[in-house]
Design an enzyme around this catalytic site. Structure first.
Site, PDB file in Angstrom:
ATOM      1  N   HIS A  72       0.845  -1.202   0.000  1.00 10.05           N
ATOM      2  CA  HIS A  72       0.000   0.000   0.000  1.00 10.05           C
ATOM      3  C   HIS A  72       0.875   1.246   0.000  1.00 10.05           C
ATOM      4  O   HIS A  72       1.760   1.379   0.832  1.00 10.05           O
ATOM      5  CB  HIS A  72      -0.940  -0.002   1.211  1.00 10.05           C
ATOM      6  CG  HIS A  72      -2.121  -0.898   1.032  1.00 10.05           C
ATOM      7  ND1 HIS A  72      -3.289  -0.743   1.733  1.00 10.05           N
ATOM      8  CD2 HIS A  72      -2.318  -1.955   0.199  1.00 10.05           C
ATOM      9  CE1 HIS A  72      -4.163  -1.664   1.342  1.00 10.05           C
ATOM     10  NE2 HIS A  72      -3.581  -2.422   0.433  1.00 10.05           N
ATOM     11  N   PRO A 294      -4.987   0.693  18.729  1.00  9.30           N
ATOM     12  CA  PRO A 294      -4.728   0.043  17.433  1.00  9.30           C
ATOM     13  C   PRO A 294      -4.680   0.971  16.221  1.00  9.30           C
ATOM     14  O   PRO A 294      -4.206   0.557  15.169  1.00  9.30           O
ATOM     15  CB  PRO A 294      -5.902  -0.939  17.299  1.00  9.30           C
ATOM     16  CG  PRO A 294      -6.957  -0.419  18.196  1.00  9.30           C
ATOM     17  CD  PRO A 294      -6.265   0.274  19.313  1.00  9.30           C
ATOM     18  N   LYS A 298       0.512   0.045  15.200  1.00  9.42           N
ATOM     19  CA  LYS A 298       1.903   0.047  15.648  1.00  9.42           C
ATOM     20  C   LYS A 298       2.276  -1.100  16.590  1.00  9.42           C
ATOM     21  O   LYS A 298       3.463  -1.376  16.786  1.00  9.42           O
ATOM     22  CB  LYS A 298       2.223   1.369  16.376  1.00  9.42           C
ATOM     23  CG  LYS A 298       2.161   2.589  15.474  1.00  9.42           C
ATOM     24  CD  LYS A 298       3.321   2.583  14.499  1.00  9.42           C
ATOM     25  CE  LYS A 298       3.218   3.634  13.447  1.00  9.42           C
ATOM     26  NZ  LYS A 298       3.416   3.155  12.083  1.00  9.42           N
ATOM     27  N   TYR A 385       3.581   6.784   9.792  1.00  8.16           N
ATOM     28  CA  TYR A 385       2.734   5.648   9.407  1.00  8.16           C
ATOM     29  C   TYR A 385       3.576   4.511   8.821  1.00  8.16           C
ATOM     30  O   TYR A 385       3.373   3.339   9.168  1.00  8.16           O
ATOM     31  CB  TYR A 385       1.659   6.092   8.408  1.00  8.16           C
ATOM     32  CG  TYR A 385       0.537   5.087   8.282  1.00  8.16           C
ATOM     33  CD1 TYR A 385      -0.640   5.220   9.010  1.00  8.16           C
ATOM     34  CD2 TYR A 385       0.661   3.970   7.446  1.00  8.16           C
ATOM     35  CE1 TYR A 385      -1.658   4.287   8.917  1.00  8.16           C
ATOM     36  CE2 TYR A 385      -0.348   3.031   7.348  1.00  8.16           C
ATOM     37  CZ  TYR A 385      -1.505   3.191   8.079  1.00  8.16           C
ATOM     38  OH  TYR A 385      -2.511   2.248   7.989  1.00  8.16           O
TER      39      TYR A 385
HETATM   40  P1  RFL Z   1       1.314 -11.372  21.930  1.00  4.29           P
HETATM   41  O1  RFL Z   1       0.935 -11.503  20.489  1.00  4.29           O
HETATM   42  O2  RFL Z   1       0.252 -11.008  22.895  1.00  4.29           O
HETATM   43  O3  RFL Z   1       1.985 -12.737  22.342  1.00  4.29           O
HETATM   44  C1  RFL Z   1       2.262 -13.049  23.686  1.00  4.29           C
HETATM   45  C2  RFL Z   1       2.256 -14.548  23.816  1.00  4.29           C
HETATM   46  O4  RFL Z   1       2.593 -14.888  25.151  1.00  4.29           O
HETATM   47  C3  RFL Z   1       1.717 -15.886  25.605  1.00  4.29           C
HETATM   48  N1  RFL Z   1       1.683 -15.852  27.086  1.00  4.29           N
HETATM   49  C4  RFL Z   1       2.363 -16.711  27.859  1.00  4.29           C
HETATM   50  N2  RFL Z   1       3.158 -17.762  27.549  1.00  4.29           N
HETATM   51  C5  RFL Z   1       3.683 -18.468  28.574  1.00  4.29           C
HETATM   52  N3  RFL Z   1       3.428 -18.185  29.892  1.00  4.29           N
HETATM   53  C6  RFL Z   1       2.639 -17.150  30.243  1.00  4.29           C
HETATM   54  N4  RFL Z   1       2.409 -16.895  31.515  1.00  4.29           N
HETATM   55  C7  RFL Z   1       2.070 -16.347  29.201  1.00  4.29           C
HETATM   56  N5  RFL Z   1       1.241 -15.275  29.169  1.00  4.29           N
HETATM   57  C8  RFL Z   1       1.026 -14.989  27.884  1.00  4.29           C
HETATM   58  C9  RFL Z   1       0.402 -15.573  24.930  1.00  4.29           C
HETATM   59  O5  RFL Z   1      -0.477 -16.710  24.859  1.00  4.29           O
HETATM   60  C10 RFL Z   1       0.882 -15.134  23.554  1.00  4.29           C
HETATM   61  O6  RFL Z   1       0.974 -16.206  22.647  1.00  4.29           O
HETATM   62  O7  RFL Z   1       2.494 -10.314  22.128  1.00  4.29           O
HETATM   63  P2  RFL Z   1       3.725  -9.904  21.156  1.00  4.29           P
HETATM   64  O8  RFL Z   1       4.413 -11.100  20.622  1.00  4.29           O
HETATM   65  O9  RFL Z   1       4.464  -8.872  21.900  1.00  4.29           O
HETATM   66  O10 RFL Z   1       3.028  -9.247  19.869  1.00  4.29           O
HETATM   67  C11 RFL Z   1       2.367  -8.028  19.983  1.00  4.29           C
HETATM   68  C12 RFL Z   1       1.170  -8.007  19.043  1.00  4.29           C
HETATM   69  O11 RFL Z   1       0.446  -9.219  19.128  1.00  4.29           O
HETATM   70  C13 RFL Z   1       0.261  -6.847  19.417  1.00  4.29           C
HETATM   71  O12 RFL Z   1       1.007  -5.658  19.596  1.00  4.29           O
HETATM   72  C14 RFL Z   1      -0.766  -6.553  18.347  1.00  4.29           C
HETATM   73  O13 RFL Z   1      -1.536  -7.658  17.981  1.00  4.29           O
HETATM   74  C15 RFL Z   1      -1.680  -5.476  18.925  1.00  4.29           C
HETATM   75  N6  RFL Z   1      -2.919  -5.422  18.215  1.00  4.29           N
HETATM   76  C16 RFL Z   1      -2.930  -4.794  17.027  1.00  4.29           C
HETATM   77  N7  RFL Z   1      -1.789  -4.215  16.569  1.00  4.29           N
HETATM   78  C17 RFL Z   1      -1.756  -3.604  15.392  1.00  4.29           C
HETATM   79  O14 RFL Z   1      -0.679  -3.153  14.995  1.00  4.29           O
HETATM   80  N8  RFL Z   1      -2.927  -3.510  14.636  1.00  4.29           N
HETATM   81  C18 RFL Z   1      -4.118  -4.087  15.048  1.00  4.29           C
HETATM   82  O15 RFL Z   1      -5.111  -4.010  14.353  1.00  4.29           O
HETATM   83  C19 RFL Z   1      -4.150  -4.756  16.288  1.00  4.29           C
HETATM   84  N9  RFL Z   1      -5.279  -5.357  16.749  1.00  4.29           N
HETATM   85  C20 RFL Z   1      -4.063  -6.043  18.739  1.00  4.29           C
HETATM   86  C21 RFL Z   1      -5.239  -6.024  17.966  1.00  4.29           C
HETATM   87  C22 RFL Z   1      -4.049  -6.682  19.992  1.00  4.29           C
HETATM   88  C23 RFL Z   1      -5.184  -7.291  20.499  1.00  4.29           C
HETATM   89  N10 RFL Z   1      -5.128  -7.863  21.827  1.00  4.29           N
HETATM   90  C24 RFL Z   1      -3.860  -8.136  22.442  1.00  4.29           C
HETATM   91  C25 RFL Z   1      -6.183  -7.786  22.725  1.00  4.29           C
HETATM   92  C26 RFL Z   1      -6.373  -6.667  18.429  1.00  4.29           C
HETATM   93  C27 RFL Z   1      -6.347  -7.313  19.689  1.00  4.29           C
HETATM   94  C28 RFL Z   1      -7.605  -8.036  20.121  1.00  4.29           C
HETATM   95  C1  PHB Z   2      -6.322  -3.776  10.831  1.00  4.26           C
HETATM   96  O1  PHB Z   2      -6.614  -4.521  11.762  1.00  4.26           O
HETATM   97  O2  PHB Z   2      -6.419  -4.153   9.646  1.00  4.26           O
HETATM   98  C2  PHB Z   2      -5.854  -2.397  11.079  1.00  4.26           C
HETATM   99  C3  PHB Z   2      -5.938  -1.855  12.345  1.00  4.26           C
HETATM  100  C4  PHB Z   2      -5.491  -0.549  12.553  1.00  4.26           C
HETATM  101  C5  PHB Z   2      -5.005   0.184  11.497  1.00  4.26           C
HETATM  102  C6  PHB Z   2      -4.916  -0.366  10.246  1.00  4.26           C
HETATM  103  C7  PHB Z   2      -5.342  -1.672  10.029  1.00  4.26           C
HETATM  104  O3  PHB Z   2      -4.612   1.458  11.644  1.00  4.26           O
END
Ligand code: RFL
Ligand code: PHB
Length: 394
Positions: A72, A294, A298, A385
């Site tokens: 993109h 979100p 980032k 971004y």
């Molecule tokens: P993760 O992906 O949360 O992975 C952590 C892992 O640790 C495990 N864990 C344990 N394992 C062993 N012992 C324990 N006591 C443990 N406690 C936890 C968990 O099961 C898991 O597998 O963290 P990591 O690797 O730092 O990655 C970060 C990203 O996942 C996170 O920043 C993003 O997903 C945030 N996020 C989003 N970020 C974006 O950039 N765009 C988005 O659209 C977006 N949507 C989201 C999201 C995070 C969400 N969460 C955490 C509620 C949507 C959701 C629902």
């Molecule tokens: C996505 O989940 O696709 C997503 C979330 C936040 C953004 C862009 C994309 O800013």
């Protein structure tokens, strides 16, 4: 059991770190709370900065992303009846972002690290705590098959997300936390319908924020701002699509293809930072140390930048007996974290409905008018971004 780097958590941070270290001949063991299928079933982020895409290539886990990911070169912003586009390459010397789901990245990393390289990941093995962080042999205490186990390490990487145990194993007086909770959440739907536009659309609207995102040419991810006490059970698929369309410019709304949900969930908006990200031989990375709302996409990218610095610091230790990069890890990672926290806070404030105050709304519209018309405004937006560059770290 003993390993060089013990990693808690097999999210993107833990898997990417394990993979980069493995390619350099450094042993790791990951302990993961959940099953492999559960970890692979989580629907989360979708926009990958160029720095993270390069790191996945360095980890030799970027082949499918390069084949299937969507490049993109800009985003669209709708406000006050207008639809404007912000271009990235024009304002960043050619940089772009990649749209490719976190679920796919996790899948690719697991395939490369576990299935192909034989990396050790203990699933269904929750860590209970980290002991001895201030000694030369920190230990991860964890449970597996109902039995207590101990993993003795040279270093521990706490990649266990916001609710993990690594950060909580630190003495409370050694860690400072910063926190902000926003007064609204995001209701998101994932559906196998073609995206309404070729690029993402962020919408400012009197009813609240909306985002049209995607995972592929045939799978869309849409969000609408909702109340913090809302519940997915209050929302039928039709109610979601109606609310989304109300918040989009009418031409765009008419082109939305609707369909059944594959998933629907509510994400609260929250900023959190824990400082420092290192205590003795325990290093925090990713959501274990910080959370961003979100909107700036980032969270995942910050997990990758932490891993970029941490992998290089560990490599310098094992290959050259250097500890200076380990010493600089926390400060270096945190500088980038705070800039992303700032950008995400600013972008959240710009597009969401905070209250019914007409003055606040007019100020947001005026700022959007400035941003989309000014070269300086577009450059500020685009360089944040697509992702600020990683600092020189060698
Ligand atoms: P993760 O992906 O949360 O992975 C952590 C892992 O640790 C495990 N864990 C344990 N394992 C062993 N012992 C324990 N006591 C443990 N406690 C936890 C968990 O099961 C898991 O597998 O963290 P990591 O690797 O730092 O990655 C970060 C990203 O996942 C996170 O920043 C993003 O997903 C945030 N996020 C989003 N970020 C974006 O950039 N765009 C988005 O659209 C977006 N949507 C989201 C999201 C995070 C969400 N969460 C955490 C509620 C949507 C959701 C629902
Ligand atoms: C996505 O989940 O696709 C997503 C979330 C936040 C953004 C862009 C994309 O800013």
């Amino acid at each position: 059991m003993r390993t060089q780097v013990g990693i808690i958590g097999s999210g993107p941070a833990g898997l990417l770190l394990a993979r980069l270290l493995h390619l350099q001949g450094i042993d790791t063991v990951i302990v993961e709370n959940r099953s492999r299928d559960y970890v692979l079933g989580r629907i989360r982020a979708g926009v990958i900065e160029q720095g993270m895409a390069d790191l996945l290539r360095e980890a030799k886990a970027g082949e499918r992303m390069d084949r299937e990911g969507l490049i993109h070169e800009g985003i669209n912003i709708a406000f006050d009846g207008r639809l404007e586009r912000l271009d990235f390459p024009e304002h960043t010397n050619g940089k772009v972002v990649m749209v490719y789901g976190q679920t796919e990245i996790t899948h690719d990393l697991m395939k490369a690290h576990i299935d192909e390289a034989g990396g050790i990941v203990h699933f269904d093995a929750p860590a209970i705590k980290v002991e001895g962080s201030d000694t030369d042999s920190p230990r991860i205490l964890y449970e597996q098959n109902g039995r207590r186990r101990e993993l003795v390490c040279d270093f521990v990487a706490g990649c266990d997300g916001y609710h993990g145990v690594a950060r909580r194993s630190l003495p409370a007086d050694k860690i400072k936390t910063f926190e902000k909770t926003y007064p609204f959440s995001w209701l998101g739907i994932l559906s196998d319908v073609p995206p309404v536009m070729d690029e993402l659309l962020y919408a400012h609207h009197a009813r609240g924020f909306a985002l049209c995102s995607m995972r592929s040419h045939t799978r869309s991810r849409y969000y609408v701002q909702c109340n913090t006490d809302d519940n997915v059970n209050n929302w039928s698929d039709d109610a979601f699509w109606d609310e989304l369309r109300r918040r989009l410019p009418s031409d765009t709304a008419d082109s939305v293809t609707t369909g059944a949900r594959l998933e629907m969930s509510i994400t609260p908006l929250h900023s959190f930072v824990a400082e420092p990200m290192r205590f003795g031989r325990l290093f925090l990375a990713g959501d274990a140390a910080h959370i961003v709302p979100p909107i700036g996409a980032k969270g995942l990218n910050l997990a990758a930048s932490d891993v970029y610095y941490l992998a290089r610091a560990l490599l310098a230790y094992y290959k050259e007996k250097r500890t200076d990069l380990l010493d600089r890890y926390s400060d270096t990672a945190l500088r980038r974290v705070w800039k992303a926290i700032r950008f995400s806070w600013w972008y959240t404030s710009l597009l969401h409905k905070f209250d019914d105050d007409p003055m606040s709304r007019r100020l947001q519209i005026s700022e959007l008018d400035y941003l989309t018309a000014s070269d300086a405004g577009q450059t500020m937006f685009a360089e944040n971004y697509v992702g600020l560059p990683f600092e020189k770290f060698e």
